[in-house]
Design an enzyme around this catalytic site. Sequence first.
Site, PDB file in Angstrom:
ATOM      1  N   HIS A 481       0.829  -1.209   0.000  1.00 20.29           N
ATOM      2  CA  HIS A 481       0.000   0.000   0.000  1.00 20.29           C
ATOM      3  C   HIS A 481       0.869   1.268   0.000  1.00 20.29           C
ATOM      4  CE1 HIS A 481      -3.527   2.522   1.198  1.00 20.29           C
ATOM      5  NE2 HIS A 481      -2.558   3.255   1.736  1.00 20.29           N
ATOM      6  N   GLU A 482       1.762   1.347   0.962  1.00 15.88           N
ATOM      7  CA  GLU A 482       2.588   2.561   1.070  1.00 15.88           C
ATOM      8  C   GLU A 482       3.487   2.715  -0.150  1.00 15.88           C
ATOM      9  OE1 GLU A 482       1.809   4.771   3.085  1.00 15.88           O
ATOM     10  OE2 GLU A 482       0.513   3.523   4.339  1.00 15.88           O
ATOM     11  N   HIS A 485       1.734   4.570  -2.861  1.00 15.51           N
ATOM     12  CA  HIS A 485       1.871   6.032  -2.737  1.00 15.51           C
ATOM     13  C   HIS A 485       3.242   6.472  -3.264  1.00 15.51           C
ATOM     14  CE1 HIS A 485      -1.743   6.795  -0.421  1.00 15.51           C
ATOM     15  NE2 HIS A 485      -1.380   6.030   0.589  1.00 15.51           N
ATOM     16  N   HIS A 488       3.290   6.683  -6.920  1.00 13.75           N
ATOM     17  CA  HIS A 488       2.542   7.867  -7.354  1.00 13.75           C
ATOM     18  C   HIS A 488       3.488   9.088  -7.347  1.00 13.75           C
ATOM     19  CE1 HIS A 488      -1.724   9.900  -6.917  1.00 13.75           C
ATOM     20  NE2 HIS A 488      -1.222  10.063  -8.111  1.00 13.75           N
TER      21      HIS A 488
HETATM   22 ZN   LIG Z   1      -2.535   5.305   2.199  1.00 14.60          ZN
END
Ligand SMILES: [Zn+2]
Length: 694
Positions: A481-482, A485, A488
Site C-alpha cells: 500500500h505505502e 503512494h 505515485h
Molecule cells: Zn494510504
Amino acid sequence: MSTEAPAGSPAPASLSASHPLAAPSALPYQLPPFAEITPELVREALLAGMAEQRAEVAALVADPAEPTFDNTVLALERSGQLLARAERVFHNMTSAVSSDRIREIEREVAPLAAVHDDALRLDPALFARVDAVHARRRDVGLDEESVRLIERYHLDFVLAGAGLDDAGRTRLSELNQRLAELSTTFDQNLQAATEAAAVVVEDVAALDGLSEGEVAAAAGAAAERGRAGAHLLTLVLPSGQPALAKLRSRELRRRLYEASVTRASSGEHDNGPIAAEMAHLRAVRARLLGFDTHADLIAADQTAKTSAAVDALLGELVGPALANARAEAEVLRELAGADGVELAAWDWAFYSERVRAERYAVDSAALRPWFELDRVLVDGVFRAAELLYGYTFRPRPDLVGYHPDTRVWEVFGADGEPVGLYLGDYFAREGKRGGAWMSSFVTQSTLLDTRPVVFNNLNVNRPAASQPTLLTLSEVTTLFHEFGHALHGLFSAVTYPRFSGTSVSRDFVEYPSQVNEMWALWPEVLTHYATHVETGEPLPVETVQAIEAASLWGEGFATLEYLAATLLDQAWHRLDADTLVDDPQAFEAAALAAAGVAFDLVPPRYRTTYFQHVFAGGYSAGYYSYIWSEVLDADTVEWFKENGGLRRDNGDVFRSRLLARGGSVDSLAAFRAVRGRDADTAPLLRRRGLSPAA
Ligand SMILES: [Zn+2]
C-alpha cells in the site's frame, strides 16, 4: 563557525550561505544533507523561510505591472521554496525521529505557520491580482495545466475567505476561532468521557476468553487508576471494542458495549450540544463563503465536486450493505440461539469470531515465516513494480538517510534513465508515531527542475539480534500500500510542484495505493517472495485461498457500520445556516433512519458524540472519502484483471494516463482515460462479497 542557536532565540531573517538548508541540496536528487541537519537548524530555516516567502509575496503584490499568470500565479508557485524544504524535513522529524526539543519547536512554530498561511490567503491585494488573472484565464493562450493552477489557487483563496469584505472577514475569523475552541472542547470531553467510561471488573473470572496478556494489561490499567486488585477494560475510539469478540461473559459484553456507544453523550462531558453548535457554525460559515451547506463547500475541493455526487455513490451501497448485514445476522442468530442467547448488538463480534474460526480456519501468526521483510520488499514489492512498470531499484548505501534505519534506493525508469530516490524506514522505535505513511523530501516538477525523493515509514517490530524480520500478512499489505503512494510520487511528470505526485484531493489519494495492494496476493508475485524463511518452501495455494475466503466474512457488518457513520457525517453537514439542532440524539436517530442504515444490531462505527474524525479531525463531510477511493480501486483492479493482470502494457497505461499526471488533470477524467468509462460500484460490491439488494 557555529550555526547552533540557543534554544528559543530569535532566528536570523535570512540564513548564512553555509546553512545546510539555505539552498537546494547538492547531493544526488537534492536529497537533504541529513548528516548536517539539526533541529535548531531546521527551526532557523522554518522562520527564515516564512520571512522569505512573505518578502517574495510582498514584492509580487507591489509589482506595478498588470497582473498576469507569470507575474502573479507563477510567482506564487515559485515562492516559499526555502520554507517548503524546511517544512518537509521538519515534518518528518516530528513524525519519525521526534524528541522533546522537536516537540517544543513544533509548539513554537505551529501558531506562526497558521499566521503565515492566513497572511498569504487573506491578503486582499494578492487576491485581487489572482482574481484578475482567474477572470482572463481562458483568454491568454495558457495550457490546461496552467489554467488548472490558476483555478486551484483561486479556490484556495475563496475557501479561505479572501473574497469577503471587511465585515465578512471579521465574521469569518470569529467563526473560525469559535469552531477551533469547540473542536478542542470536543476532543477534551471525549478523552475525559472515554476514561470515565472504562469498565471496572471486580471478579477476574468475568474476563474468561481474554488472553493472559490481555488480562495482565487490564490489571495494569486498573492499578494505574488506583484500583489495584481489580481489572479495567479501557475503550478504543470506534463503537466496536476488541474484547467484545472474546469475552465469554455476556453481561460483561453488554456493559462494555453500552459504555462504548453512550460515551460523551450525557453529564459534564456531553459532546452532543458541542457537535450541534459546530454543525450549525460550519453551515453559517459555508453560507458566508457562498455555499448552500458545509458538505457542498467540502465537496467543491474534492474529486466528488458536489454533495449530490457523494449521495449518489453512497445510495448505491446502502441497500447491498444492509441486506448483507441482515444475512450475516441470520447466521449469528442461529449460532447464538444454540447457546440460548437472543442475539443483541453486544453479541455480534463474539459469534462472528466463532464463525471465522470454525468456517475459515486461518492462523495468521503461522504465516509470518513466509513473509521475511527483505524478500517481501525486493522479490515482492520491487519486483511487481518492475514487471508492471519496468522500473528498477538499486541500493545506494553511500547516501545517508535521516536515521540509521533508513535505507536508500536509486530508482530507474523502463528506459534505464535515473528517476529519483526511494527511502525506506520500516521499524518501530521511540520517537516515531504509529501507523504507516509515505511522504516526499523533494517533489517532481519541471518548473523547478526537480526529481522525486520519496519515502515510506512503517512500524514493524524489530526482531531480536541476528533474527530475520518476519511480517504479518497485514504488514505485507501495508508495505504494498505505502509503496503504491511512493510510485505515485516517483512516476510524477508534471510542470508545477503544486500538482506533483500525490498532491491530489483526499477522496482520490488513497486510490492508487489501494490498487497496489492487489499485487501482494497476485500468484506470479506471491510465489516469488512468499517462501519459508527456513525451508524455502512456497506458501501453499490452499492457504492463500483460505485467506481470501476468510476476508469476505463480516463485510456486510463492516460496510454498514462505515456507511452509517459516513451518512451521519453527511447529515450533520447538510444542515442549512438557519438550523440549530436542539436534540442531537434524536437528530442522529432520525438521520440514520432516513438514510436507510438504521439497524439495531449494527451501530455506526462512530456515533455523533465520539466522532472525532469529523468534530475534532480534518474529515468533516469527508468521511465518505475512504469508500469513494475504494470504489475507484476495486474498479481498476477489475480493469487489470480483464486485461491480463500483471503486464507492462497495463502498467504503462495506468502510469502514463493517471499516476504520472498527479493533480495536474481532473482526477475522474484521468480515471476515465484508464477505465474507458466512469467508475462503477459493482466491482466494490463483488470484492466485499456483497450481493445487490433484492
Ligand atoms: Zn494510504
